[in-house]
Design a protein around this motif. Sequence first.
Motif, PDB file in Angstrom:
ATOM      1  N   ALA A  75      65.521  67.777  70.872  1.00  0.00           N
ATOM      2  CA  ALA A  75      63.905  69.283  71.126  1.00  0.00           C
ATOM      3  C   ALA A  75      64.430  70.270  69.894  1.00  0.00           C
ATOM      4  O   ALA A  75      66.068  70.789  69.034  1.00  0.00           O
ATOM      5  CB  ALA A  75      63.975  69.205  72.297  1.00  0.00           C
ATOM      6  N   LYS A  76      63.469  71.125  69.367  1.00  0.00           N
ATOM      7  CA  LYS A  76      63.966  72.439  68.602  1.00  0.00           C
ATOM      8  C   LYS A  76      64.662  71.182  66.958  1.00  0.00           C
ATOM      9  O   LYS A  76      64.710  72.005  66.124  1.00  0.00           O
ATOM     10  CB  LYS A  76      64.302  72.622  68.927  1.00  0.00           C
ATOM     11  CG  LYS A  76      64.388  73.504  70.445  1.00  0.00           C
ATOM     12  CD  LYS A  76      64.648  74.890  70.508  1.00  0.00           C
ATOM     13  CE  LYS A  76      64.140  75.941  71.493  1.00  0.00           C
ATOM     14  NZ  LYS A  76      64.897  77.218  71.486  1.00  0.00           N
ATOM     15  N   GLN A  77      64.891  70.208  67.060  1.00  0.00           N
ATOM     16  CA  GLN A  77      64.490  69.503  65.241  1.00  0.00           C
ATOM     17  C   GLN A  77      63.787  69.575  64.385  1.00  0.00           C
ATOM     18  O   GLN A  77      63.778  69.057  63.453  1.00  0.00           O
ATOM     19  CB  GLN A  77      65.823  68.449  66.039  1.00  0.00           C
ATOM     20  CG  GLN A  77      67.159  69.190  66.412  1.00  0.00           C
ATOM     21  CD  GLN A  77      68.092  68.237  66.048  1.00  0.00           C
ATOM     22  OE1 GLN A  77      68.104  66.084  66.384  1.00  0.00           O
ATOM     23  NE2 GLN A  77      69.353  67.667  65.488  1.00  0.00           N
ATOM     24  N   LEU A  78      62.348  69.784  65.196  1.00  0.00           N
ATOM     25  CA  LEU A  78      61.255  68.894  64.387  1.00  0.00           C
ATOM     26  C   LEU A  78      60.224  70.477  64.692  1.00  0.00           C
ATOM     27  O   LEU A  78      59.863  70.367  65.877  1.00  0.00           O
ATOM     28  CB  LEU A  78      60.371  67.262  64.429  1.00  0.00           C
ATOM     29  CG  LEU A  78      59.601  67.579  64.388  1.00  0.00           C
ATOM     30  CD1 LEU A  78      59.524  66.840  62.709  1.00  0.00           C
ATOM     31  CD2 LEU A  78      58.915  66.461  65.049  1.00  0.00           C
ATOM     32  N   ILE A  79      59.943  70.906  63.409  1.00  0.00           N
ATOM     33  CA  ILE A  79      59.094  72.361  63.817  1.00  0.00           C
ATOM     34  C   ILE A  79      57.444  71.595  63.435  1.00  0.00           C
ATOM     35  O   ILE A  79      57.581  71.595  62.003  1.00  0.00           O
ATOM     36  CB  ILE A  79      59.311  73.363  63.448  1.00  0.00           C
ATOM     37  CG1 ILE A  79      60.774  73.989  64.010  1.00  0.00           C
ATOM     38  CG2 ILE A  79      58.335  74.765  63.430  1.00  0.00           C
ATOM     39  CD1 ILE A  79      60.669  74.489  65.325  1.00  0.00           C
ATOM     40  N   LYS A 112      58.259  66.741  70.149  1.00  0.00           N
ATOM     41  CA  LYS A 112      59.275  65.475  70.115  1.00  0.00           C
ATOM     42  C   LYS A 112      60.252  66.207  69.771  1.00  0.00           C
ATOM     43  O   LYS A 112      60.374  66.999  70.096  1.00  0.00           O
ATOM     44  CB  LYS A 112      58.806  65.161  68.676  1.00  0.00           C
ATOM     45  CG  LYS A 112      57.811  64.599  68.008  1.00  0.00           C
ATOM     46  CD  LYS A 112      57.078  63.392  67.082  1.00  0.00           C
ATOM     47  CE  LYS A 112      57.914  62.589  67.237  1.00  0.00           C
ATOM     48  NZ  LYS A 112      57.431  60.856  66.160  1.00  0.00           N
ATOM     49  N   GLY A 113      61.317  64.848  70.105  1.00  0.00           N
ATOM     50  CA  GLY A 113      62.782  65.417  70.187  1.00  0.00           C
ATOM     51  C   GLY A 113      63.020  65.256  71.905  1.00  0.00           C
ATOM     52  O   GLY A 113      64.463  65.427  71.924  1.00  0.00           O
ATOM     53  N   THR A 168      54.457  59.395  70.171  1.00  0.00           N
ATOM     54  CA  THR A 168      53.827  60.798  70.164  1.00  0.00           C
ATOM     55  C   THR A 168      51.819  59.866  70.745  1.00  0.00           C
ATOM     56  O   THR A 168      51.984  59.009  70.061  1.00  0.00           O
ATOM     57  CB  THR A 168      53.850  61.051  69.209  1.00  0.00           C
ATOM     58  OG1 THR A 168      55.202  61.121  69.475  1.00  0.00           O
ATOM     59  CG2 THR A 168      53.686  62.299  69.249  1.00  0.00           C
ATOM     60  N   PHE A 169      51.482  60.891  70.985  1.00  0.00           N
ATOM     61  CA  PHE A 169      49.523  60.645  71.351  1.00  0.00           C
ATOM     62  C   PHE A 169      49.443  61.664  70.962  1.00  0.00           C
ATOM     63  O   PHE A 169      49.819  63.576  70.824  1.00  0.00           O
ATOM     64  CB  PHE A 169      49.299  60.473  72.639  1.00  0.00           C
ATOM     65  CG  PHE A 169      49.309  61.790  73.755  1.00  0.00           C
ATOM     66  CD1 PHE A 169      47.896  62.649  73.711  1.00  0.00           C
ATOM     67  CD2 PHE A 169      50.494  62.375  74.114  1.00  0.00           C
ATOM     68  CE1 PHE A 169      47.310  63.533  74.439  1.00  0.00           C
ATOM     69  CE2 PHE A 169      50.740  63.414  75.107  1.00  0.00           C
ATOM     70  CZ  PHE A 169      48.997  64.103  75.023  1.00  0.00           C
TER      71      PHE A 169
END
Length: 531
Positions: A396-400, A239-240, A252-253
């Motif tokens: 990207a890389k803003q949600l872990i 995600k992101g 998202t799936f």
Amino acid sequence: MEAEMKASDLVVSCLENEGVEFVFGIIGKEVIDLGDSLSASEKITYIPVRHEQGASFMADVYGRISGRPGVCLATLGPGATNLVTGIACANLDHSPVIAITGQKALKDQHKNSHQYINIKEVYKPVTKWAIQIKDANTIPEIIRKSFRLAFEEKPGAVVIELPEDIAVENVTTEPLAVSSLPKSVPVAESLKIAAQVLNQSKRPFIIVGNEVIRQDAVLEVLSLIDQLGSPVATSFMAKGILSKDHPQNYYTFGFMEKDYVLRGFEEADLLIVIGFDLVEKLPSEWNMKKVPVIHISATAADVDEYYPVQAELVGNLKETMPLLIPTLKPWQPIGGLKRRIQESYSIIEKASDDSALTIEKILHVLEKVQTDEMVLISDVGSHKVAIARTYQPKHAKQLIISNGFASMGISIPGAIGAKLAAPEKIVICITGDGGALMAFAELETAKRLGLSFVIILLNDSMLKLEVDTMKKKFGDSYGVTFTNPDFVQLAESFGARGMRATNVEEFERMVTEAMNAKNEIVLIDTIMQLR
């Protein structure tokens, strides 16, 4: 004549050579020489933690965000086994992590010895490689190989076991030179076949996975997406990559139920799968109609009846995309599907009759206040599913999210790893009360380090995902509720700042204030509406 040094000093010298900045761990008797060697390092900061599992989670998230090696340390026996959960998490989520554990002297390993178990065998199923050092002179090659393996696609965890007698031997060997991993691209014939299959398609659908982020190929994949014009869905961990308002973002799936994106897969005549890790969701759960696949990844496809590969591009994604893009012709998105997904996943904020706190309302607030410099770390539970459905990070890389091993307890130690990897970022971790109390002791670690981040604690006195699942299956739940301490007082006892939110207005005010706080940890105890 080459200078002689203690083997534990050589280990540290090799770690420095690999660019290691931090080692997270707990020192015990069998690794005291390694601890002594770390104390003399001018390049590595050793961070004592409160539990080895926290050390492995810190190394995991640090590695994901920084792109540099995450390293953790434990002594033998229970210290080493306490690392297992975080190491397995890093391995299945494909994060580059090196763990070093102590062990009994070689002369004592043939018999029952105090705290001795065969750690190498324990770790084999949950790592890319587990190795015991039996000769101190092999330390440079073992550490060099370990780091290469940890970073090779698909990245993962490596465990190095250092017996206490080997650690004190004198050696004259030196670290090996660090070289970059080679980057390959698909052969021309494979590119030609992929372009033919794709250009013959009438309704392609793109699936994007976390490998795109790992290989720093976001811009290149976005160029392909823009060129093709077809709909795109991402895995939880990717995600992101697309912004919320990107016209081709079909979200998202990977959900257990109500996975409305799958309707798009079913309407497609070709799935273009880019950098997807099957550990997140097996094809049998998202490609039930066996739609043909173009597989694009650094590693070869795991082909089965639900992953029918028509063309395969194996190579570095960043290098491969520019070779494929010029051969493609654009297509039109599948009509009407995006709006149906938005409504089903609550992507569009809906009016509410009350201000009671629900996870969806909390996520809408977080999306409203998020910045380009914010990282959100999700623990595991029902809120992880809600985050994957509803929350859209800017980049990207803003949600872990931990979605391979999906281990509870990752978010608080993960926030420590994230803040050390990116001190300039606003770090927010969101956790249930169950996951929080698995790792709450690490607040002392964070406070000691002078870190600042925000903890959003979802307080409902239950394991909600299990409660909901059991009620659907049995009509009731059992063994998944508990009582909680006063989290505000508990946070303050660690030197953090505690707040309590009971409605949406309070929560938005508090989280905005917490994000602007300097040099302090803020915990917001959110009293959830029970449904």
